[in-house]
Design an enzyme around this catalytic site. Sequence first.
Site, PDB file in Angstrom:
ATOM      1  N   THR A  21       0.850  -1.195   0.000  1.00 48.80           N
ATOM      2  CA  THR A  21       0.000   0.000   0.000  1.00 48.80           C
ATOM      3  C   THR A  21       0.881   1.240   0.000  1.00 48.80           C
ATOM      4  OG1 THR A  21      -1.945   1.019   1.036  1.00 48.80           O
ATOM      5  CG2 THR A  21      -0.315   0.065   2.532  1.00 48.80           C
ATOM      6  N   ASN A  22       0.329   2.393   0.307  1.00 49.49           N
ATOM      7  CA  ASN A  22       1.092   3.645   0.259  1.00 49.49           C
ATOM      8  C   ASN A  22       0.647   4.575   1.384  1.00 49.49           C
ATOM      9  OD1 ASN A  22      -1.138   5.431  -0.776  1.00 49.49           O
ATOM     10  ND2 ASN A  22      -1.098   3.873  -2.388  1.00 49.49           N
ATOM     11  N   ARG A  23       1.219   5.768   1.441  1.00 49.21           N
ATOM     12  CA  ARG A  23       1.023   6.650   2.593  1.00 49.21           C
ATOM     13  C   ARG A  23      -0.207   7.544   2.519  1.00 49.21           C
ATOM     14  NH1 ARG A  23       5.545   6.523   5.715  1.00 49.21           N
ATOM     15  NH2 ARG A  23       7.512   5.994   4.701  1.00 49.21           N
ATOM     16  N   SER A  24      -1.092   7.315   1.583  1.00 49.73           N
ATOM     17  CA  SER A  24      -2.275   8.185   1.485  1.00 49.73           C
ATOM     18  C   SER A  24      -3.143   8.066   2.740  1.00 49.73           C
ATOM     19  CB  SER A  24      -3.095   7.792   0.257  1.00 49.73           C
ATOM     20  OG  SER A  24      -4.322   8.476   0.277  1.00 49.73           O
ATOM     21  N   ALA A  89      -4.967   7.299  -4.036  1.00 49.32           N
ATOM     22  CA  ALA A  89      -3.618   6.924  -4.448  1.00 49.32           C
ATOM     23  C   ALA A  89      -3.691   5.455  -4.857  1.00 49.32           C
ATOM     24  CB  ALA A  89      -2.642   7.131  -3.307  1.00 49.32           C
TER      25      ALA A  89
END
Length: 214
Positions: A21-24, A89
């Site tokens: 996943t990502n930092r959104s 994101a």
Amino acid sequence: MHVVVSAGGTQEPIDPVRIITNRSSGKQGYAIAEAARDRGARVTLVTAPTALTDPDLIEVVKVGSARDMLASIESTLRAGADALVMAAAVADWEPASAARQKVKKVDGQDRTTLELTKTPDILATVRELPGVKVGFAAETEDLLGNAKEKLSRKGLDLIVANDVSATDAGFNVDNNRVVILDRDGAQDELPLMSKRDVADRILDRVRRIVDARH
Ligand code: CTP
């Protein structure tokens, strides 16, 4: 008006317990959904997991992966919507095959590789469906150059460019500093402001495009 907003960072499964996943944080997308609701729009918020509370009076569709998000957005747009604001994101890559069982480490192994395949590009997939399309460009370099390229490659009406290397704006904070670019080459450079105020500036622009088409 029916406005569809995506939010959050998609989660691509590696196995039943692991994801990419990502930092959104989802904050900008939720702010857009709430601002559209407060203007009287019907709102569908298609969101990847976030720590945020479900907003009242908004249809919230919870999804995990980029593929799930595409399926939900596509069916919502096919049923008829005036605008899509893609604040999510979306992961660009997903594991080539998610393991059905938890992947175990092997004694003596100190290195591994994970094969990834491209996720579908949601904005590019829905570009022929009706509705104003707004994308985001989160960049760490050449903000305007990259944003213009995405605006034209994805066939968007507007793109909201933000520099995610800044620490006072962007990921996981309540403020944002963005430039809104349109197809005619206009660039509206906004000062640092709350994500709610950014949401209202985006929706002002969406309203103008929707009105011009009717
Ligand atoms: N987006 C999308 N589908 C994807 C990836 C991104 O619809 N599979 C959307 C995002 O929600 C955003 C816009 O496209 O509104 C730009 O996303 P970004 O990840 O910055 O652009 P990419 O095209 O993925 O380019 P890159 O990662 O190379 O910067």
